[in-house]
Design an enzyme around this catalytic site. Structure first.
Site, PDB file in Angstrom:
ATOM      1  N   ASP A  39      34.295 -18.096 -15.773  1.00 24.81           N
ATOM      2  CA  ASP A  39      34.317 -16.945 -16.674  1.00 24.81           C
ATOM      3  C   ASP A  39      33.155 -15.987 -16.434  1.00 24.81           C
ATOM      4  OD1 ASP A  39      36.633 -17.665 -17.935  1.00 24.81           O
ATOM      5  OD2 ASP A  39      35.665 -18.538 -19.694  1.00 24.81           O
ATOM      6  N   GLY A  83      34.379 -17.624 -24.185  1.00 22.65           N
ATOM      7  CA  GLY A  83      33.429 -17.325 -23.116  1.00 22.65           C
ATOM      8  C   GLY A  83      32.002 -17.120 -23.549  1.00 22.65           C
ATOM      9  N   SER A 134      29.270 -18.369 -21.033  1.00 23.48           N
ATOM     10  CA  SER A 134      29.348 -17.583 -19.801  1.00 23.48           C
ATOM     11  C   SER A 134      28.864 -16.154 -20.030  1.00 23.48           C
ATOM     12  CB  SER A 134      30.789 -17.564 -19.286  1.00 23.48           C
ATOM     13  OG  SER A 134      31.201 -18.852 -18.891  1.00 23.48           O
ATOM     14  N   SER A 135      29.206 -15.575 -21.186  1.00 27.69           N
ATOM     15  CA  SER A 135      28.753 -14.225 -21.506  1.00 27.69           C
ATOM     16  C   SER A 135      27.237 -14.175 -21.621  1.00 27.69           C
ATOM     17  CB  SER A 135      29.403 -13.758 -22.806  1.00 27.69           C
ATOM     18  OG  SER A 135      29.127 -12.399 -23.063  1.00 27.69           O
ATOM     19  N   LYS A 163      35.210 -12.710 -25.101  1.00 33.06           N
ATOM     20  CA  LYS A 163      36.372 -12.247 -24.337  1.00 33.06           C
ATOM     21  C   LYS A 163      37.596 -13.010 -24.805  1.00 33.06           C
ATOM     22  CE  LYS A 163      37.043 -16.101 -21.730  1.00 33.06           C
ATOM     23  NZ  LYS A 163      38.277 -16.934 -21.787  1.00 33.06           N
ATOM     24  N   GLY A 194      36.819 -21.122 -26.193  1.00 39.57           N
ATOM     25  CA  GLY A 194      37.602 -20.386 -25.212  1.00 39.57           C
ATOM     26  C   GLY A 194      37.347 -18.895 -25.242  1.00 39.57           C
TER      27      GLY A 194
END
Length: 278
Positions: free
Chosen positions: A128, A92, A95-96, A6, A90
């Site tokens: 995120d 993501g 988190s993804s 992202k 940064g």
């Protein structure tokens, strides 16, 4: 499964809570590349990554273990992660991966929580994660959990990495120090119908932590590109109308960046139907 990268279209800090978390006004869009995840039934939770931490040190393992305890899962899950998103950039990636694994476990373990419940539960593991569970490019408020869909501008980006990882906590701590000294300020949220593309309140704090990031961002802007840092760094993006323009920029940037990739901006998560029908 593709767990996409992202970018933050913009990021404003609108408040600092008593618990130390930061209230944000930001927006996310997906890119057409990411990490590849594979899943299989397993007696326990096992996470293997070809780069970065595996096992219990991986965010995917922590999220799955907590969710298994929450829903009383009677089996585990084997997860293989092929990393393609730069770590600490940064974009993501962690988190993804965690969101993709949570969506899969929600189905495979028969929990069938609705998307809203997954978002509310998962935000504790990272601000995120909700945007990847939401399944659509979104504007986010709070600490990232208040989401509303947006239609991002069509375009292509050149994503460039400065060559060193940046810790999100360290960048926010740097911003906090600047804020206490009066060198950074809180901002009001952007107007509902505006898209302040390229604004990032964390840029100065991140550049203070990373001279390489500062040099990369300066080099991209010196070429006349609309460029900004995404998330808390250390990746920067430059926006272009066409793929060809982005590819020419990639060639021009050369070895100024440690890593670079041209990607298309996407409004939908590749697994958005899993998110919507969770």
């Amino acid at each position: 499964w593709l767990a996409p990268a992202k970018i933050n279209l913009w990021l404003r800090i609108t408040g600092v809570r008593e618990d130390g978390f930061h209230e944000l006004d930001t927006a996310f869009a997906f890119l057409n590349f990411g990490d590849a995840l594979a899943f299989a039934p397993h007696p326990t939770i096992e996470v293997e990554a070809d780069r970065g931490p595996s096992g219990e040190a991986n965010l995917v393992h922590r999220v799955l273990a907590a969710f298994a305890a929450e829903v009383g899962a009677k089996e585990g899950l084997w997860v293989r992660i092929r990393k393609r998103i730069p770590i600490g950039g940064g974009l993501g990636g962690g988190s993804s991966d965690a969101a993709a694994a949570l969506l899969a476990a929600n189905r495979l373990w028969g929990a069938h929580w609705p998307r809203e419940a997954l978002i509310e539960w998962a935000v504790r593991f990272g601000a995120d994660i909700p945007c990847f569970l939401f399944g659509h490019a979104a504007r986010a408020g709070g600490i990232g959990e208040r989401l509303s869909p947006i239609r991002p501008p069509r375009g292509w980006v050149l994503v460039a990495h400065a060559g060193e990882m940046l810790d999100t906590g360290a960048v926010f701590a740097s911003w906090d120090a600047m804020y206490r000294k009066g060198q950074a300020a809180l901002k009001t949220p952007a107007a509902p119908d505006s898209l302040p593309l390229g604004e990032n309140a964390l840029e100065a704090a991140a550049c203070a932590c990373s001279p390489r990031l500062a040099s990369l961002l300066s080099a991209m802007r010196a070429r006349g590109w609309q460029a900004w840092m995404t998330g808390s760094g250390a990746c920067c993006v430059a926006w272009f109308a066409t793929r060809e323009e982005a590819q020419r920029a990639e060639a021009e940037l050369g070895d100024v960046a440690a890593w670079a990739k041209v990607a298309r901006v996407e409004a939908l998560h590749p697994q958005h139907q899993w998110a919507i029908g969770a």
